[in-house]
Design a protein around this motif. Structure first.
Motif, PDB file in Angstrom:
ATOM      1  N   THR A  84       0.999  -1.291   0.178  1.00 61.25           N
ATOM      2  CA  THR A  84       0.174   0.115  -0.014  1.00 61.25           C
ATOM      3  C   THR A  84       0.871   1.368  -0.043  1.00 61.25           C
ATOM      4  OG1 THR A  84      -1.764  -1.043   1.102  1.00 61.25           O
ATOM      5  CG2 THR A  84      -1.686   1.262   1.417  1.00 61.25           C
ATOM      6  N   ARG A  85       0.510   2.138  -0.829  1.00 59.19           N
ATOM      7  CA  ARG A  85       1.274   3.733  -0.834  1.00 59.19           C
ATOM      8  C   ARG A  85       0.345   4.392  -0.686  1.00 59.19           C
ATOM      9  NH1 ARG A  85       4.389   0.121  -0.154  1.00 59.19           N
ATOM     10  NH2 ARG A  85       6.311  -0.400  -1.386  1.00 59.19           N
ATOM     11  N   SER A  86      -0.348   4.615   0.373  1.00 57.39           N
ATOM     12  CA  SER A  86      -1.361   5.611   0.679  1.00 57.39           C
ATOM     13  C   SER A  86      -0.611   6.879   1.157  1.00 57.39           C
ATOM     14  CB  SER A  86      -2.606   5.007   1.494  1.00 57.39           C
ATOM     15  OG  SER A  86      -3.211   6.012   2.141  1.00 57.39           O
ATOM     16  N   ARG A  87      -1.358   7.985   1.108  1.00 54.88           N
ATOM     17  CA  ARG A  87      -1.024   9.429   1.949  1.00 54.88           C
ATOM     18  C   ARG A  87      -1.245   9.173   3.277  1.00 54.88           C
ATOM     19  NH1 ARG A  87      -4.261  13.490   2.768  1.00 54.88           N
ATOM     20  NH2 ARG A  87      -6.624  13.325   2.134  1.00 54.88           N
ATOM     21  N   PHE A  88      -2.023   8.385   3.707  1.00 55.72           N
ATOM     22  CA  PHE A  88      -2.377   8.106   5.241  1.00 55.72           C
ATOM     23  C   PHE A  88      -1.444   6.924   5.607  1.00 55.72           C
ATOM     24  CE2 PHE A  88      -6.401   9.268   3.247  1.00 55.72           C
ATOM     25  CZ  PHE A  88      -6.545  10.397   4.056  1.00 55.72           C
ATOM     26  N   GLY A  89      -0.432   6.333   4.983  1.00 57.23           N
ATOM     27  CA  GLY A  89       0.508   5.380   5.327  1.00 57.23           C
ATOM     28  C   GLY A  89       0.103   3.840   4.925  1.00 57.23           C
ATOM     29  N   GLN A  90       1.057   2.832   5.209  1.00 57.88           N
ATOM     30  CA  GLN A  90       0.773   1.611   4.401  1.00 57.88           C
ATOM     31  C   GLN A  90      -0.379   0.899   5.558  1.00 57.88           C
ATOM     32  OE1 GLN A  90       5.174   0.189   4.927  1.00 57.88           O
ATOM     33  NE2 GLN A  90       4.608  -0.791   3.028  1.00 57.88           N
ATOM     34  N   ARG A  91      -0.357   1.221   6.910  1.00 61.27           N
ATOM     35  CA  ARG A  91      -1.107   0.406   7.600  1.00 61.27           C
ATOM     36  C   ARG A  91      -2.440   0.858   8.038  1.00 61.27           C
ATOM     37  NH1 ARG A  91       2.457  -3.746   6.133  1.00 61.27           N
ATOM     38  NH2 ARG A  91       4.509  -3.183   6.805  1.00 61.27           N
ATOM     39  N   THR A  92      -2.340   2.225   8.164  1.00 64.38           N
ATOM     40  CA  THR A  92      -3.485   2.851   8.766  1.00 64.38           C
ATOM     41  C   THR A  92      -5.037   2.781   8.134  1.00 64.38           C
ATOM     42  OG1 THR A  92      -2.059   4.524   9.908  1.00 64.38           O
ATOM     43  CG2 THR A  92      -4.376   5.246   9.354  1.00 64.38           C
ATOM     44  N   PRO A  93      -4.808   2.962   6.622  1.00 63.64           N
ATOM     45  CA  PRO A  93      -6.403   2.537   6.130  1.00 63.64           C
ATOM     46  C   PRO A  93      -6.774   1.322   6.222  1.00 63.64           C
ATOM     47  CG  PRO A  93      -4.741   3.532   4.591  1.00 63.64           C
ATOM     48  CD  PRO A  93      -3.890   3.191   5.744  1.00 63.64           C
ATOM     49  N   TRP A  94      -6.108   0.360   6.434  1.00 60.29           N
ATOM     50  CA  TRP A  94      -6.593  -1.086   6.652  1.00 60.29           C
ATOM     51  C   TRP A  94      -6.988  -1.222   8.017  1.00 60.29           C
ATOM     52  CZ3 TRP A  94      -7.081  -4.308   2.496  1.00 60.29           C
ATOM     53  CH2 TRP A  94      -6.347  -3.978   1.543  1.00 60.29           C
ATOM     54  N   ILE A  95      -6.507  -0.547   8.991  1.00 62.21           N
ATOM     55  CA  ILE A  95      -6.829  -0.664  10.324  1.00 62.21           C
ATOM     56  C   ILE A  95      -8.106  -0.123  10.788  1.00 62.21           C
ATOM     57  CG2 ILE A  95      -6.118  -0.089  12.773  1.00 62.21           C
ATOM     58  CD1 ILE A  95      -3.171  -0.404  12.023  1.00 62.21           C
ATOM     59  N   VAL A  96      -8.106   1.176   9.991  1.00 59.28           N
ATOM     60  CA  VAL A  96      -9.586   1.844  10.466  1.00 59.28           C
ATOM     61  C   VAL A  96     -10.656   1.255   9.504  1.00 59.28           C
ATOM     62  CG1 VAL A  96     -10.818   4.026   9.902  1.00 59.28           C
ATOM     63  CG2 VAL A  96      -8.432   4.060  10.585  1.00 59.28           C
ATOM     64  N   ALA A  97     -10.594   0.748   8.418  1.00 62.68           N
ATOM     65  CA  ALA A  97     -11.525   0.255   7.722  1.00 62.68           C
ATOM     66  C   ALA A  97     -11.842  -1.247   8.312  1.00 62.68           C
ATOM     67  CB  ALA A  97     -11.222  -0.105   6.255  1.00 62.68           C
ATOM     68  N   GLY A  98     -11.003  -1.958   8.643  1.00 61.90           N
ATOM     69  CA  GLY A  98     -11.262  -3.222   9.345  1.00 61.90           C
ATOM     70  C   GLY A  98     -11.955  -3.215  10.660  1.00 61.90           C
ATOM     71  N   GLY A  99     -11.758  -2.232  11.187  1.00 59.50           N
ATOM     72  CA  GLY A  99     -12.738  -2.078  12.602  1.00 59.50           C
ATOM     73  C   GLY A  99     -14.043  -1.897  12.213  1.00 59.50           C
ATOM     74  N   VAL A 100     -14.428  -0.905  11.300  1.00 60.11           N
ATOM     75  CA  VAL A 100     -15.855  -0.757  10.878  1.00 60.11           C
ATOM     76  C   VAL A 100     -16.342  -1.882  10.429  1.00 60.11           C
ATOM     77  CG1 VAL A 100     -17.299   0.765   9.417  1.00 60.11           C
ATOM     78  CG2 VAL A 100     -15.299   1.682  10.674  1.00 60.11           C
ATOM     79  N   ILE A 101     -15.937  -2.629   9.390  1.00 67.23           N
ATOM     80  CA  ILE A 101     -16.454  -4.036   9.018  1.00 67.23           C
ATOM     81  C   ILE A 101     -16.534  -4.790   9.904  1.00 67.23           C
ATOM     82  CG2 ILE A 101     -16.129  -5.728   7.223  1.00 67.23           C
ATOM     83  CD1 ILE A 101     -14.586  -3.822   5.531  1.00 67.23           C
ATOM     84  N   GLY A 102     -15.654  -5.068  10.748  1.00 68.90           N
ATOM     85  CA  GLY A 102     -15.681  -6.260  11.692  1.00 68.90           C
ATOM     86  C   GLY A 102     -16.858  -5.972  12.770  1.00 68.90           C
ATOM     87  N   GLY A 103     -16.755  -4.305  13.119  1.00 69.47           N
ATOM     88  CA  GLY A 103     -17.911  -4.161  14.241  1.00 69.47           C
ATOM     89  C   GLY A 103     -19.357  -4.287  13.756  1.00 69.47           C
ATOM     90  N   VAL A 104     -19.596  -3.787  12.415  1.00 68.84           N
ATOM     91  CA  VAL A 104     -20.922  -4.077  11.950  1.00 68.84           C
ATOM     92  C   VAL A 104     -21.387  -5.405  11.983  1.00 68.84           C
ATOM     93  CG1 VAL A 104     -22.358  -3.367   9.942  1.00 68.84           C
ATOM     94  CG2 VAL A 104     -20.972  -1.688  10.705  1.00 68.84           C
ATOM     95  N   SER A 105     -20.531  -6.239  11.333  1.00 66.85           N
ATOM     96  CA  SER A 105     -20.914  -7.595  11.077  1.00 66.85           C
ATOM     97  C   SER A 105     -20.980  -8.381  12.387  1.00 66.85           C
ATOM     98  CB  SER A 105     -19.816  -8.144  10.036  1.00 66.85           C
ATOM     99  OG  SER A 105     -18.718  -8.025  10.476  1.00 66.85           O
ATOM    100  N   LEU A 106     -20.305  -8.106  13.345  1.00 65.81           N
ATOM    101  CA  LEU A 106     -20.241  -8.722  14.529  1.00 65.81           C
ATOM    102  C   LEU A 106     -21.653  -8.286  15.312  1.00 65.81           C
ATOM    103  CD1 LEU A 106     -18.194 -10.504  16.188  1.00 65.81           C
ATOM    104  CD2 LEU A 106     -17.959  -8.543  17.730  1.00 65.81           C
ATOM    105  N   PHE A 107     -22.008  -7.286  15.017  1.00 69.06           N
ATOM    106  CA  PHE A 107     -23.620  -6.958  15.964  1.00 69.06           C
ATOM    107  C   PHE A 107     -24.549  -7.625  14.818  1.00 69.06           C
ATOM    108  CE2 PHE A 107     -26.999  -4.071  14.381  1.00 69.06           C
ATOM    109  CZ  PHE A 107     -27.839  -4.230  15.550  1.00 69.06           C
ATOM    110  N   ALA A 108     -24.346  -7.639  13.755  1.00 68.99           N
ATOM    111  CA  ALA A 108     -25.477  -8.309  12.813  1.00 68.99           C
ATOM    112  C   ALA A 108     -25.592  -9.886  13.143  1.00 68.99           C
ATOM    113  CB  ALA A 108     -25.063  -8.161  11.284  1.00 68.99           C
TER     114      ALA A 108
END
Length: 416
Positions: A84-108
């Motif tokens: 990943t070559r994002s302006r937000f870094g290599q790891r940050t975009p994945w970590i933020v998006a993963g939390g949202v996906i994981g949280g919504v589906s865990l509740f569901a």
């Protein structure tokens, strides 16, 4: 491992503190959310949906499905975050998006009364979780110096311990009124990634890193597991899988053990689980922080594994010998302490055996697959053993796997 790269990682005390706190917060939040579901609410939800007799088998099948999902997603995301070559870094975009996906589906999961929909939602939550874990563990290699890794790993382990206990405690409180519990789990998982990247030092833009070249063929080739000079890497992978495997054989079935093996009612079992959670939290905090700091001070990674294995084995055997609610509390104390001692040096040991620092995301993703493998396949084996001979077979089998784990880890040569 490339020690020259390690030597270039320098942190001030403030940034070092921010990393240790962020890893504690990260594991605390996602683990609490997951434990609410995996340890209590999902087993009970399945009992309500398919009945007590069929719930054990269905739970085993769900664990198999999530194992495969987690194994693949951890490897894929770890590799993609390296690229990943994002302006937000290599790891940050994945970590933020993963939390949202994981949280919504865990509740569901709690919304569905169909086993297939429950399974799909559970698998999606594992994808989201691994979208956080794989790049977060790569960050430990990328940005944390070697002399702080065991301490940071210890804080991560302490967060996992507290999260497991807190989540189990919360789940037990909501065992008869499940919807608020599923909501709480989703929120905790959902904010884990966002909170982590806010607390730790800001990740620099990755646009200045060398660009990734090649097409689909090169991308597929990049997923190859390490082979050259990777003996210790695979020993660590095997040992980690077996040790976590043994622990989760009992941990994920603690509700069923109390109900079906020891013979408690749902209310009494919930009360016992609450006590177990508090015990695990206390001994886990002590074991993690003390073991991690001593490991960094003396540069030892394998000795804590020996201690951890002994403690865990004692904990595994006590419910088998005593068969009482108190024996499960003792299991929580001994095995929880042992697992915390191991977890304190776990990630530091993994980084020590990396064959190529430039592929840390992918390779740590493979090693983190060992965690997922242990957490998910362990309960599957338990369900098979229960089907063949009841719960009497579970504890001795767990002891055998933990002993094998210690043997493999002691064979590692690249770290003491």
């Amino acid at each position: 491992m490339d020690k020259t790269v390690d030597a270039q990682i320098k942190l001030g005390k403030k940034d070092g503190f921010r990393f240790t706190i962020s890893y504690f917060l990260f594991s605390l939040l996602w683990m609490a959310g997951l434990a609410i579901i995996a340890a209590v609410l999902l087993p009970q939800h399945l009992r309500n949906v398919v009945g007590a007799e069929g719930s054990t088998a269905v739970f085993g099948v769900l664990n198999a499905a999530t194992a495969i999902t987690s194994l693949l997603s951890n490897l894929i995301v770890g590799n993609l975050s390296d690229r990943t070559r994002s302006r937000f870094g290599q790891r940050t975009p994945w970590i933020v998006a993963g939390g949202v996906i994981g949280g919504v589906s865990l509740f569901a999961i709690g919304l569905f009364q169909n086993v297939w929909l429950i399974g799909v939602s559970y698998c999606i939550s594992m994808i989201g979780l691994n979208m956080m874990i794989a790049p977060a563990m790569a960050t430990l290699s990328d940005r944390v110096p070697e002399n702080l890794r065991a301490t940071t790993s210890a804080f991560y382990s302490a967060g996992t311990t507290v999260g497991t206990s807190l989540g189990t405690l919360i789940g037990a409180r909501f065992i008869t009124l499940q919807t608020p519990g599923f909501i709480t789990a989703g929120i905790l998982m959902g904010i884990a990634g966002i909170a982590t990247v806010i607390v730790w030092p800001h990740e620099r833009s990755a646009k200045s890193l060398p660009s990734v070249t090649g097409g689909v063929k090169e991308l597929l080739a990049s997923f190859r597991p390490p082979l050259k000079g990777a003996r210790d890497f695979w020993l660590a992978f095997t040992g980690r899988s077996l040790l976590i495997f043994s622990y989760y054989m009992i941990l994920n079935y603690q509700l069923y053990i109390l109900l079906s093996y020891i013979g408690q009612s749902e209310t009494a079992a919930a009360a016992t689980i609450s006590v177990m959670s508090i015990v695990t939290m206390v001994v886990g905090l002590v074991g993690s922080l003390v073991s991690g700091s001593l490991s960094d001070k003396f540069g030892r990674r394998k000795l804590p594994v020996n201690i951890a294995t002994l403690l865990m084995s004692i904990g595994f055997l006590l419910p088998w010998i005593m068969k009482s609610p108190f024996s499960m509390i003792l299991f929580a104390g001994f095995s929880g302490l042992g697992y915390a001692v191991y977890g304190a040096v776990d990630q530091a040991l993994n980084i020590d055996v990396l064959p190529n620092k430039n592929e840390s995301g992918k390779d740590l993703g493979i090693l983190n697959m060992a965690t997922t493998l242990g957490q998910t396949v362990g309960p599957i084996v338990t369900s098979i053993l229960v089907g063949f001979g009841g719960y009497n077979l579970v504890s001795p089998t767990a002891v055998v796997f933990s002993a094998l784990a210690m043997i493999f880890i002691q064979m590692i040569k690249s770290t003491k």
